[in-house]
Write a protein that holds these residues in place. Sequence first.
Motif, short mmCIF file in Angstrom:
data_model
loop_
_atom_site.label_atom_id
_atom_site.label_comp_id
_atom_site.label_asym_id
_atom_site.label_seq_id
_atom_site.Cartn_x
_atom_site.Cartn_y
_atom_site.Cartn_z
N UNK A 199 0.83 -1.21 0.00
CA UNK A 199 0.00 0.00 0.00
C UNK A 199 0.86 1.25 0.00
N UNK A 200 0.43 2.22 -0.78
CA UNK A 200 1.19 3.47 -0.85
C UNK A 200 1.02 4.26 0.45
N UNK A 201 2.05 4.99 0.79
CA UNK A 201 1.93 5.92 1.91
C UNK A 201 1.12 7.12 1.46
N UNK A 202 0.43 7.78 2.37
CA UNK A 202 -0.45 8.89 1.97
C UNK A 202 0.34 10.11 1.53
N UNK A 203 -0.30 10.97 0.75
CA UNK A 203 0.33 12.22 0.34
C UNK A 203 0.67 13.08 1.55
N UNK A 204 -0.14 13.00 2.60
CA UNK A 204 0.11 13.85 3.77
C UNK A 204 1.12 13.21 4.73
N UNK A 698 -7.53 5.31 -1.67
CA UNK A 698 -7.22 3.91 -1.42
C UNK A 698 -6.52 3.25 -2.60
N UNK A 699 -5.68 2.28 -2.27
CA UNK A 699 -5.05 1.44 -3.29
C UNK A 699 -5.90 0.21 -3.58
N UNK A 700 -6.63 -0.27 -2.53
CA UNK A 700 -7.32 -1.55 -2.66
C UNK A 700 -8.66 -1.39 -3.36
N UNK A 701 -9.01 -2.28 -4.25
CA UNK A 701 -10.33 -2.26 -4.88
C UNK A 701 -11.36 -2.91 -3.98
N UNK A 702 -12.63 -2.52 -4.14
CA UNK A 702 -13.74 -3.20 -3.49
C UNK A 702 -13.57 -3.34 -2.00
N UNK A 703 -13.85 -4.56 -1.49
CA UNK A 703 -13.84 -4.79 -0.07
C UNK A 703 -12.51 -5.23 0.49
#
Length: 888
Positions: A199-204, A698-703
């Motif tokens: 997962x990517x780290x957030x822009x903030x 979010x990086x993740x699709x759906x649930x």
Amino acid sequence: MTTTATSAHTTESRRGLTAALLARRGAVYLPTAPGGGRAPAAPGVDAVAGVTLLEADLVERGFLLSDGLRRALVPLDAVALRTAGRALLADIDRALGADRDHTPLFRDFPDSTPADTLDFYVDGVLTVLLQSPDQPCVLCGSEGGIRPLSPCAHLVCHSCWSGSDICACPVCHRRLDAGEPFMDPAAAARERPAADRGRALPDRLRILAYGGDLAARAADAGRELTALLARADALSPQDSDDLLTFLDTRERTELSWLPAAVPGRETKARVLAWLLRERSAYPTTLPAVARLADTATDVLRLLVTLSGGDAGLTGVPRFTAVPRPLRRALLSVLDGLDPELAAEDMRRHSAAWKHAAERLHPFEHAARHPRAALAVAALRETRLGDDRLSDRLREAAKEVPAADVSGPRVRIRRWSSRVEAALAERDVAAALALLARRPGELLRRLDHLLRLADGPFAEEAAAGTGGADAVLAALERAAPRVAPAVLLSALGELRTRRRSGHDRVFFPRGGNARAHIVPDERAPLRAEVVERAVAVLTGEVLRRAGALSPVEAAVVDAALDGVIAPFAERTASRALVTLPRGSELTVPAGRTVRLFLHWMESERSGRTDLDLSAALFTADWRRVGKCDYTRLRFEGDAAVHSGDFTSAPAPLGSSEFIDLDLDALAGAGVRYAVTAVLAYNDVAFEDLAEAFAGVMVRDEPGGTGRVFDARQVEQRFDLTGPARAAVPMVIDVAGRTMRWLDVVQDVTGTHHSVERHSDALAVLGRGLTELYASGARVALGELAVWRAAARARTVAVRHFDGSLSRYRRRAEEGVAAFAARIGTPDTDEVPAPEPARTGLAYLLRGDLPAASGAEVFALHPAGLDAGEVRVLSAAELVSTLAAGRPGG
């Protein structure tokens, strides 16, 4: 906002000193400076493991440890490390909203959200109308599974609905009592794991620095306090809270920390009210109050704030009694003012002043303070007679040319009415002569003056020496004397006046950010006049920037062109990321947007139903759909709602979510998604125990992954004030951008829904989008270029791909010409600025090195260390251009 026992933002809920410094400086302070901040030669395995675990927890929230902070944590013993770590994580969780339960109505959202909202609703209606406890289920026909739920008492079939997925009454969506058998304890305890570790780290993202020990914390609090006291414009609610937090670290009996002047009027009122909270300190604080309060409105703001009201005078409470020493001091302040100006100020808030005067008793002290008594008498239009008070008022009026005591009542000719009369008579020269006394008001009326001087009545105006040249000359004299926010506001508004046919947007003064949109029926101004006026205003910005300390090199991010210079901050939401209203940020390709809302009821609010909604529009702002409690899915998975809670009892409250797949929405013909939070049963946000909303990218699709993932929260903001409907942002689906609106919508009645208010949301979304895209508000990128051009010999512009365009001020090139060239293809062949020589940096993300002590702004501070560089806020980029401010 008035502090009340039921408000979501009482004094007790204000973030503490450590949390405030963490948010503002990215610094962590430890009780002692273990080993002088140096790790031992051979740190223990347990110590390293403990710090590693803390770092892992921080990464899951979008934070990292700096090397210095890691070294300072390693020497701590297990108890100290655990205490420091828990406190740090608690402050971060509260800022992100991760300290609350965020279980959606459908636990497996978005996968388990019903495909047919109407079918789901009809099942609930049939159950209410037809279900009986001693008969088979009206939906499935099964027997023995009908049970009443608590507290709503609806009869529910456990075969049709499962508490393992629905965590409220499936009929009314009301939160169930703790221990209700319908609920599945195993499901409630089940936590959906995070998705893959990629997962990517957030822009903030923020890299936390070691701030030092408690002494260093006190020193940093003093620096933050000094910066807030220097701001000329109204502070945001969050800054106002932090101001009081920092003031609580100071002493009232020793005021060396108090500056000679506090330019922000509302800030001044809060500081003076804080000083006067302890009567034992009056011998020290009363002289300071008398020195700093220099207008009648200053006195009124102080009295309102002392009485528990808002320093912005948006709502005036019942005034509390004024102690005699303070009353004497305030009457002395009023007596030292020009009665004409004092009376003018009092008329602006006449009702409040009439009540305030009852607490000050000016007529009882007319012998000692005759000018104060005269100003109040003019406000009240006091009847004159043969008594002693009348004699004193007549005597005081002899020194005031505008005073009139020849008739039966005391009157002072109003400055504002004379200005209005001059404008109504198209007497530009007379209006300019009056407005010269108040340069800020001249700039606010500049458009009107130019229309009179350069419009259909130009010849008439010029005949009275009130032509466009006279207005521009007056502008040149007034510009150096106005507040920077007024200067930038006039500049942005004026440069769009070459064209007509667009809407006008007003932000009326008040306790919430309301936007009033009307057709612009003004005739456009001539291009030549606009260009000359804009040149004057831009030149003044450059002059003020040039008065600050010069530097060798500066760096400016081109991405800042989407960020708006802050305005109307007094109504800004308390937010995780201080994003100026109107700013636009990019949603990276391949990522999805998840909106979230959380609220909790109070005794004052009673049962409350907030609704998270999205209104969907085409490019021409025609409504094409919605996603809310009445339509849980739009075009399959393009927009999915988590389900509608209709109550939010303590201690858990309730949360709602909406997933937006921008690519799927674009395929469905959606161009804009206007997000809204509506109080269905018309409860004010301020009546709730708490209410906040935000957005995850979010990086993740759906649930896949957690429903609420603290790591992916990009913005979290509070819902406060008397509003019942908030419109936080508009998403440009095709452009993959989010524009921060941060406004509220006026609504009346009950049963609020996005369907009912869709037309108003379209008007609001279109009007504000066009306003911010038109250039009517100065972008932070523009302001950064002007500041850099005025102070640096070399300026580098960093583009979106990371490349640099470099500019060096040429021989005989003026500052204005240099500023205009920055950002164009006309570059110079000069080396990229070395970090050690970069004294200014204006960045979207603080990921570029700069010289020690450099001034740096970064919307997302990332790894900026406030101990190494001077980290500026967006508001400080504006306020440091105050007229007469000494060089940095």
